[in-house]
Design a protein around this motif. Structure first.
Motif, PDB file in Angstrom:
ATOM      1  N   GLN A  34       0.839  -1.199   0.000  1.00 36.16           N
ATOM      2  CA  GLN A  34       0.000   0.000   0.000  1.00 36.16           C
ATOM      3  C   GLN A  34       0.874   1.248   0.000  1.00 36.16           C
ATOM      4  O   GLN A  34       1.871   1.308   0.720  1.00 36.16           O
ATOM      5  CB  GLN A  34      -0.868   0.031   1.244  1.00 36.16           C
ATOM      6  N   LEU A  35       0.475   2.226  -0.785  1.00 39.47           N
ATOM      7  CA  LEU A  35       1.179   3.509  -0.802  1.00 39.47           C
ATOM      8  C   LEU A  35       1.148   4.144   0.578  1.00 39.47           C
ATOM      9  O   LEU A  35       0.133   4.073   1.270  1.00 39.47           O
ATOM     10  CB  LEU A  35       0.512   4.468  -1.796  1.00 39.47           C
ATOM     11  N   LYS A  36       2.242   4.762   0.959  1.00 39.32           N
ATOM     12  CA  LYS A  36       2.374   5.495   2.225  1.00 39.32           C
ATOM     13  C   LYS A  36       2.239   4.622   3.471  1.00 39.32           C
ATOM     14  O   LYS A  36       1.980   5.115   4.556  1.00 39.32           O
ATOM     15  CB  LYS A  36       1.393   6.669   2.272  1.00 39.32           C
ATOM     16  N   LYS A  37       2.386   3.314   3.333  1.00 41.89           N
ATOM     17  CA  LYS A  37       2.425   2.407   4.487  1.00 41.89           C
ATOM     18  C   LYS A  37       3.848   1.877   4.557  1.00 41.89           C
ATOM     19  O   LYS A  37       4.257   1.050   3.740  1.00 41.89           O
ATOM     20  CB  LYS A  37       1.431   1.233   4.304  1.00 41.89           C
ATOM     21  N   ASP A  38       4.614   2.398   5.489  1.00 41.16           N
ATOM     22  CA  ASP A  38       6.033   2.073   5.557  1.00 41.16           C
ATOM     23  C   ASP A  38       6.357   1.286   6.819  1.00 41.16           C
ATOM     24  O   ASP A  38       5.742   1.525   7.850  1.00 41.16           O
ATOM     25  CB  ASP A  38       6.845   3.374   5.531  1.00 41.16           C
ATOM     26  N   PRO A  39       7.316   0.390   6.787  1.00 37.18           N
ATOM     27  CA  PRO A  39       8.123  -0.010   5.633  1.00 37.18           C
ATOM     28  C   PRO A  39       7.356  -0.980   4.729  1.00 37.18           C
ATOM     29  O   PRO A  39       6.389  -1.600   5.163  1.00 37.18           O
ATOM     30  CB  PRO A  39       9.318  -0.712   6.290  1.00 37.18           C
ATOM     31  N   GLN A  40       7.823  -1.121   3.485  1.00 39.15           N
ATOM     32  CA  GLN A  40       7.172  -2.040   2.554  1.00 39.15           C
ATOM     33  C   GLN A  40       7.596  -3.486   2.815  1.00 39.15           C
ATOM     34  O   GLN A  40       6.807  -4.388   2.673  1.00 39.15           O
ATOM     35  CB  GLN A  40       7.507  -1.672   1.100  1.00 39.15           C
ATOM     36  N   PHE A  41       8.866  -3.669   3.178  1.00 38.65           N
ATOM     37  CA  PHE A  41       9.360  -5.017   3.454  1.00 38.65           C
ATOM     38  C   PHE A  41       9.924  -5.087   4.864  1.00 38.65           C
ATOM     39  O   PHE A  41      10.689  -4.215   5.274  1.00 38.65           O
ATOM     40  CB  PHE A  41      10.487  -5.400   2.479  1.00 38.65           C
ATOM     41  N   PHE A  51      14.188  -3.410   7.905  1.00 40.89           N
ATOM     42  CA  PHE A  51      13.038  -2.667   7.394  1.00 40.89           C
ATOM     43  C   PHE A  51      13.475  -2.006   6.094  1.00 40.89           C
ATOM     44  O   PHE A  51      14.497  -1.320   6.069  1.00 40.89           O
ATOM     45  CB  PHE A  51      12.602  -1.569   8.372  1.00 40.89           C
ATOM     46  N   VAL A  52      12.693  -2.190   5.030  1.00 41.55           N
ATOM     47  CA  VAL A  52      13.034  -1.594   3.735  1.00 41.55           C
ATOM     48  C   VAL A  52      11.868  -0.730   3.255  1.00 41.55           C
ATOM     49  O   VAL A  52      10.744  -1.209   3.103  1.00 41.55           O
ATOM     50  CB  VAL A  52      13.355  -2.679   2.676  1.00 41.55           C
ATOM     51  N   VAL A  53      12.163   0.553   3.020  1.00 36.33           N
ATOM     52  CA  VAL A  53      11.181   1.496   2.487  1.00 36.33           C
ATOM     53  C   VAL A  53      11.423   1.607   0.984  1.00 36.33           C
ATOM     54  O   VAL A  53      12.545   1.871   0.548  1.00 36.33           O
ATOM     55  CB  VAL A  53      11.328   2.888   3.153  1.00 36.33           C
ATOM     56  N   VAL A  54      10.366   1.404   0.193  1.00 33.43           N
ATOM     57  CA  VAL A  54      10.456   1.440  -1.269  1.00 33.43           C
ATOM     58  C   VAL A  54       9.719   2.674  -1.795  1.00 33.43           C
ATOM     59  O   VAL A  54       8.597   2.953  -1.377  1.00 33.43           O
ATOM     60  CB  VAL A  54       9.823   0.175  -1.892  1.00 33.43           C
ATOM     61  N   LYS A  55      10.370   3.393  -2.705  1.00 35.70           N
ATOM     62  CA  LYS A  55       9.730   4.546  -3.344  1.00 35.70           C
ATOM     63  C   LYS A  55       9.952   4.472  -4.854  1.00 35.70           C
ATOM     64  O   LYS A  55      11.077   4.282  -5.312  1.00 35.70           O
ATOM     65  CB  LYS A  55      10.339   5.866  -2.846  1.00 35.70           C
ATOM     66  N   ALA A  56       8.849   4.617  -5.599  1.00 36.32           N
ATOM     67  CA  ALA A  56       8.939   4.755  -7.052  1.00 36.32           C
ATOM     68  C   ALA A  56       9.189   6.234  -7.318  1.00 36.32           C
ATOM     69  O   ALA A  56       8.500   7.092  -6.773  1.00 36.32           O
ATOM     70  CB  ALA A  56       7.647   4.307  -7.715  1.00 36.32           C
ATOM     71  N   VAL A  57      10.209   6.539  -8.118  1.00 37.65           N
ATOM     72  CA  VAL A  57      10.612   7.925  -8.360  1.00 37.65           C
ATOM     73  C   VAL A  57      10.535   8.220  -9.856  1.00 37.65           C
ATOM     74  O   VAL A  57      11.118   7.501 -10.662  1.00 37.65           O
ATOM     75  CB  VAL A  57      12.056   8.155  -7.839  1.00 37.65           C
ATOM     76  N   LYS A  58       9.801   9.269 -10.192  1.00 37.74           N
ATOM     77  CA  LYS A  58       9.651   9.642 -11.602  1.00 37.74           C
ATOM     78  C   LYS A  58      10.809  10.527 -12.054  1.00 37.74           C
ATOM     79  O   LYS A  58      11.320  11.331 -11.275  1.00 37.74           O
ATOM     80  CB  LYS A  58       8.339  10.388 -11.814  1.00 37.74           C
ATOM     81  N   TYR A  59      11.194  10.377 -13.323  1.00 44.54           N
ATOM     82  CA  TYR A  59      12.195  11.237 -13.943  1.00 44.54           C
ATOM     83  C   TYR A  59      11.667  12.668 -13.919  1.00 44.54           C
ATOM     84  O   TYR A  59      10.475  12.867 -14.110  1.00 44.54           O
ATOM     85  CB  TYR A  59      12.430  10.766 -15.391  1.00 44.54           C
ATOM     86  N   PRO A  60      12.455  13.684 -13.643  1.00 41.18           N
ATOM     87  CA  PRO A  60      13.915  13.729 -13.521  1.00 41.18           C
ATOM     88  C   PRO A  60      14.423  13.610 -12.076  1.00 41.18           C
ATOM     89  O   PRO A  60      15.593  13.829 -11.824  1.00 41.18           O
ATOM     90  CB  PRO A  60      14.249  15.109 -14.096  1.00 41.18           C
ATOM     91  N   ASP A  61      13.548  13.279 -11.123  1.00 42.60           N
ATOM     92  CA  ASP A  61      13.989  13.181  -9.725  1.00 42.60           C
ATOM     93  C   ASP A  61      15.006  12.050  -9.543  1.00 42.60           C
ATOM     94  O   ASP A  61      14.944  11.032 -10.239  1.00 42.60           O
ATOM     95  CB  ASP A  61      12.790  12.988  -8.798  1.00 42.60           C
TER      96      ASP A  61
END
Length: 119
Positions: A34-41, A51-61
């Motif tokens: 779920q989005l904004k539910k951390d950590p993902q793993f 604990f692993v936090v995952v973020k999808a990052v759009k270009y150009p970030d």
């Protein structure tokens, strides 16, 4: 063609990081996509909790750049469980034109260098 939603981009990033963690010998105890539910793993490796936090990052970030204040909060929570904290930023862009949004059914490029420990 339809643009991938924030949740779909997040799921894509989760799959990429999940495969990486699996290849590195991590054992999954909990997975939250779920989005904004951390950590993902929440994983186990060498009898230690991670604990692993995952973020999808759009270009150009830059996918390696994270919100230090937010990650500090996650780290404080992890320490209560004697867990190590990691950030996994996954850059995702349209394969033909980085400036365009990622579309369903089209090729995309991934910029992912693995997990970064938050120390």
């Amino acid at each position: 063609m339809e643009i991938l939603s924030e949740q779909e981009l997040h799921n894509l990033a989760m799959n990429i990081v999940g495969k990486d963690l699996e290849n590195r010998g991590f054992e999954f105890l909990a997975v939250n996509s779920q989005l904004k539910k951390d950590p993902q793993f929440v994983c186990l490796k060498n009898k230690k909790l991670h604990f692993v936090v995952v973020k999808a990052v759009k270009y150009p970030d830059n996918p390696k750049k994270y919100d230090a204040t937010f990650m500090e909060t996650v780290k404080e929570h992890a320490l209560k469980f004697k867990a190590r904290t990691y950030y996994a930023g996954v850059g995702i862009a349209d394969a033909e034109d980085y400036e365009k949004p990622v579309l369903k059914g089209r090729n995309y490029i991934v910029n992912y260098d693995g997990i970064q420990e938050i120390v």
